[in-house]
Write a protein that holds these residues in place. Structure first.
Motif, mmCIF file in Angstrom:
data_model
loop_
_atom_site.group_PDB
_atom_site.id
_atom_site.type_symbol
_atom_site.label_atom_id
_atom_site.label_comp_id
_atom_site.label_asym_id
_atom_site.label_seq_id
_atom_site.Cartn_x
_atom_site.Cartn_y
_atom_site.Cartn_z
ATOM 1 N N ARG A 163 0.837 -1.210 0.000
ATOM 2 C CA ARG A 163 0.000 0.000 0.000
ATOM 3 C C ARG A 163 0.874 1.264 0.000
ATOM 4 O O ARG A 163 0.592 2.234 -0.718
ATOM 5 N N ILE A 164 1.940 1.249 0.794
ATOM 6 C CA ILE A 164 2.824 2.412 0.864
ATOM 7 C C ILE A 164 3.532 2.632 -0.476
ATOM 8 O O ILE A 164 3.661 3.761 -0.959
ATOM 9 N N THR A 165 3.973 1.539 -1.096
ATOM 10 C CA THR A 165 4.644 1.637 -2.394
ATOM 11 C C THR A 165 3.700 2.198 -3.454
ATOM 12 O O THR A 165 4.092 3.043 -4.265
ATOM 13 N N ALA A 166 2.453 1.732 -3.438
ATOM 14 C CA ALA A 166 1.468 2.239 -4.401
ATOM 15 C C ALA A 166 1.244 3.738 -4.218
ATOM 16 O O ALA A 166 1.054 4.470 -5.203
ATOM 17 N N ALA A 167 1.291 4.201 -2.969
ATOM 18 C CA ALA A 167 1.095 5.629 -2.706
ATOM 19 C C ALA A 167 2.271 6.467 -3.211
ATOM 20 O O ALA A 167 2.126 7.678 -3.429
ATOM 21 N N MET A 168 3.431 5.839 -3.418
ATOM 22 C CA MET A 168 4.602 6.559 -3.921
ATOM 23 C C MET A 168 4.660 6.577 -5.446
ATOM 24 O O MET A 168 5.549 7.192 -6.033
ATOM 25 N N PHE A 169 3.742 5.896 -6.089
ATOM 26 C CA PHE A 169 3.750 5.804 -7.547
ATOM 27 C C PHE A 169 3.488 7.174 -8.160
ATOM 28 O O PHE A 169 2.540 7.864 -7.797
ATOM 29 N N ARG A 170 4.360 7.569 -9.088
ATOM 30 C CA ARG A 170 4.242 8.880 -9.719
ATOM 31 C C ARG A 170 4.467 8.750 -11.223
ATOM 32 O O ARG A 170 5.612 8.720 -11.686
ATOM 33 N N PRO A 171 3.384 8.654 -12.026
ATOM 34 C CA PRO A 171 3.577 8.668 -13.487
ATOM 35 C C PRO A 171 4.215 9.982 -13.914
ATOM 36 O O PRO A 171 3.958 11.033 -13.328
ATOM 37 N N GLN A 172 5.055 9.900 -14.944
ATOM 38 C CA GLN A 172 5.761 11.089 -15.420
ATOM 39 C C GLN A 172 5.617 11.218 -16.925
ATOM 40 O O GLN A 172 5.461 10.220 -17.623
ATOM 41 N N ARG A 173 5.713 12.425 -17.413
ATOM 42 C CA ARG A 173 5.612 12.673 -18.853
ATOM 43 C C ARG A 173 7.001 12.576 -19.484
ATOM 44 O O ARG A 173 7.597 13.561 -19.902
ATOM 45 N N ASP A 181 8.286 7.989 -6.224
ATOM 46 C CA ASP A 181 8.901 9.120 -5.539
ATOM 47 C C ASP A 181 9.074 8.752 -4.065
ATOM 48 O O ASP A 181 8.116 8.760 -3.289
ATOM 49 N N VAL A 182 10.310 8.418 -3.658
ATOM 50 C CA VAL A 182 10.531 7.981 -2.280
ATOM 51 C C VAL A 182 10.381 9.136 -1.294
ATOM 52 O O VAL A 182 10.203 8.909 -0.088
ATOM 53 N N SER A 183 10.427 10.378 -1.791
ATOM 54 C CA SER A 183 10.211 11.507 -0.883
ATOM 55 C C SER A 183 8.762 11.565 -0.397
ATOM 56 O O SER A 183 8.450 12.266 0.571
ATOM 57 N N ALA A 184 7.877 10.790 -1.069
ATOM 58 C CA ALA A 184 6.475 10.722 -0.643
ATOM 59 C C ALA A 184 6.238 9.612 0.375
ATOM 60 O O ALA A 184 5.105 9.380 0.797
ATOM 61 N N ALA A 185 7.296 8.922 0.779
ATOM 62 C CA ALA A 185 7.168 7.839 1.765
ATOM 63 C C ALA A 185 6.877 8.413 3.149
ATOM 64 O O ALA A 185 7.161 9.594 3.419
ATOM 65 N N PRO A 186 6.321 7.605 4.049
ATOM 66 C CA PRO A 186 6.136 8.068 5.435
ATOM 67 C C PRO A 186 7.446 8.554 6.032
ATOM 68 O O PRO A 186 8.530 8.084 5.665
ATOM 69 N N GLU A 187 7.367 9.461 6.966
ATOM 70 C CA GLU A 187 8.561 10.140 7.490
ATOM 71 C C GLU A 187 9.568 9.166 8.087
ATOM 72 O O GLU A 187 10.786 9.348 7.950
ATOM 73 N N ASP A 188 9.082 8.110 8.751
ATOM 74 C CA ASP A 188 10.005 7.182 9.415
ATOM 75 C C ASP A 188 10.779 6.311 8.421
ATOM 76 O O ASP A 188 11.768 5.665 8.782
ATOM 77 N N LEU A 189 10.352 6.293 7.159
ATOM 78 C CA LEU A 189 11.011 5.476 6.136
ATOM 79 C C LEU A 189 11.814 6.301 5.140
ATOM 80 O O LEU A 189 12.689 5.771 4.459
ATOM 81 N N GLU A 191 14.194 8.680 4.987
ATOM 82 C CA GLU A 191 15.653 8.816 4.957
ATOM 83 C C GLU A 191 16.328 7.517 4.512
ATOM 84 O O GLU A 191 17.256 7.539 3.684
ATOM 85 N N ASP A 192 15.875 6.397 5.055
ATOM 86 C CA ASP A 192 16.475 5.112 4.692
ATOM 87 C C ASP A 192 16.202 4.756 3.233
ATOM 88 O O ASP A 192 17.079 4.222 2.535
ATOM 89 N N LEU A 193 15.005 5.042 2.761
ATOM 90 C CA LEU A 193 14.686 4.767 1.357
ATOM 91 C C LEU A 193 15.523 5.626 0.426
ATOM 92 O O LEU A 193 15.999 5.161 -0.616
ATOM 93 N N GLN A 194 15.732 6.873 0.801
ATOM 94 C CA GLN A 194 16.569 7.750 -0.016
ATOM 95 C C GLN A 194 18.015 7.266 -0.028
ATOM 96 O O GLN A 194 18.707 7.346 -1.052
ATOM 97 N N ALA A 195 18.482 6.717 1.099
ATOM 98 C CA ALA A 195 19.837 6.162 1.155
ATOM 99 C C ALA A 195 19.955 4.938 0.249
ATOM 100 O O ALA A 195 20.943 4.781 -0.482
#
Length: 396
Positions: A163-173, A181-189, A191-195
């Protein structure tokens, strides 16, 4: 430094050169000079190698090229130090190590154009095959996580991660229009996802390996005009998006589970027989990021030249192009059976069971290849076709 043609012309005249010879010399020097270094992208003249009107692409190409060079320089010394520690009496091992170093530090990719063409011919745009990739998380990652967490808890973590991964889905042109977009992940995740993204762990390695991509560059596409190239890249992005979703979902589930110190402790006890795990963990104190990275590497695999078996190098990189996933899966199953103790054997049994449920008996490791081999042998000997699946259905 720039060439001062006035000085050269003066020297040529003093030497008795005529105007035509000087002009010919000018053209020859200019032709060679435009091929040198970064400026080759921007000097427009007939048949100038590297000339490109797209400034952004030229800058990016330069950055990719120099970053690859610096990365190789940075990694060369520790690799050579590791080779120097190999016992000199183990001649074959030392020679293999040297050959391996030379192989992975060669920036070119074997038969990249053929492999890219094969991928686009057989798999690109095949939505059902791309969707099938999404089963990797429940079939491989779930049993692996169940080694260190209660199966019900692991299943809940994977469902929530989906569910969290689906919420990060960002179609692009743009060509690779299915992205996250991992910056759209919950706050606790976040930083680690960006790393994990920055270090390349979330890169869809299996798909890029099948596409024959070196350093993320699809060389054979460069020769196409813009519209056909975009169409082919869009077709390939179904696979890159599916694998990227798998890796992100696995990272989310692993990070959330590893917030529990008991999970990390059990993970360290279970995986301490793995040198990869021990290399990742500093001072025997694993972090949630260590655990997430390890689970991704184990269940979604390291790909590319650094982890390509000798049997799939050279021309065999084309012949065995779509076998790298199977080989990595077999290696994982071997480690589950031999390295990770009783919990690993339970995970292996669960993995086999899920493979059987999803694909039947021919979904088990090597079963489909064995079936095709037997059918070929039967045709060769008896000069008649054999369909083992049909035979089995009739027996049932």
């Amino acid at each position: 430094e720039d060439i001062d043609f006035a000085v050269l012309d003066d020297m040529a005249r003093r030497g008795g050169a005529d105007a035509e010879s000087i002009d010919t010399y000018h053209q020859a020097v200019q032709a060679e000079w435009t091929k040198q270094g970064f400026r080759s992208h921007f000097i427009e003249s007939a048949n100038t190698p590297g000339y490109e009107q797209d400034f952004t692409r030229s800058i990016s190409d330069y950055i990719v090229g120099i970053s690859g060079y610096l990365a190789r320089r940075n990694a060369m010394e520790p690799m050579e130090q590791a080779i120097s520690r190999v016992n000199p009496q183990k001649v074959k091992l030392r020679q293999y190590s040297k050959n391996y170093k030379n192989y992975i530090f060669n920036p070119s990719e074997e038969y990249a154009q053929w492999r890219g063409l094969m991928f686009y011919a057989y798999l690109a745009g095949n939505a059902s095959s791309a969707a099938l990739n999404l089963t990797q998380v429940p079939i491989f990652t779930y049993p692996f996580l169940s080694m260190v967490a209660n199966p019900a808890r692991a299943a809940a973590a994977i469902a929530n991660a989906g569910r969290i991964t689906a919420a990060m889905f960002r179609p692009q042109r743009k060509a690779e229009f299915l992205n996250f977009d991992v910056s759209a992940a919950p706050e606790d995740l976040r930083e680690d996802l960006q790393a994990l993204l920055a270090e390349g762990t979330l890169v869809p390695m299996v798909t890029l390996e099948n596409m024959g991509v070196a350093a993320g560059r699809k060389k054979f596409l460069r020769g196409l005009s813009e519209r056909p190239r975009q169409v082919m890249e869009i077709a390939g992005t179904l696979f890159t998006a599916a694998e990227r979703a798998n890796r992100i979902a696995t990272a989310v589930a692993a990070l959330r589970l590893a917030r529990d110190p008991k999970v990390l402790k059990k993970a360290h006890n279970t995986f301490k027989g793995s040198n990869i795990w021990l290399d990742m963990v500093v001072d025997g104190q694993p972090t949630p990021l260590d655990f997430a990275r390890f689970v991704i590497h184990e269940t979604h695999f390291l790909q590319g030249k650094m982890n390509r078996p000798a049997a799939l190098r050279g021309i065999w990189a084309v012949i065995g192009q779509f076998k790298s996933f199977m080989l990595n899966a077999l290696q994982l199953q071997y480690r589950l059976a031999t390295v990770y103790g009783p919990e690993g054997k339970k995970a292996l049994a669960m993995n086999f069971f899920l493979l059987f449920l999803s694909s039947g008996v021919f979904g088990l490791p090597g079963a489909d290849d064995a079936k095709e081999l037997w059918e070929w042998i039967y045709r060769f000997i008896n000069k008649a076709d054999l369909d083992i699946e049909k035979e089995m259905q009739e027996l049932a």
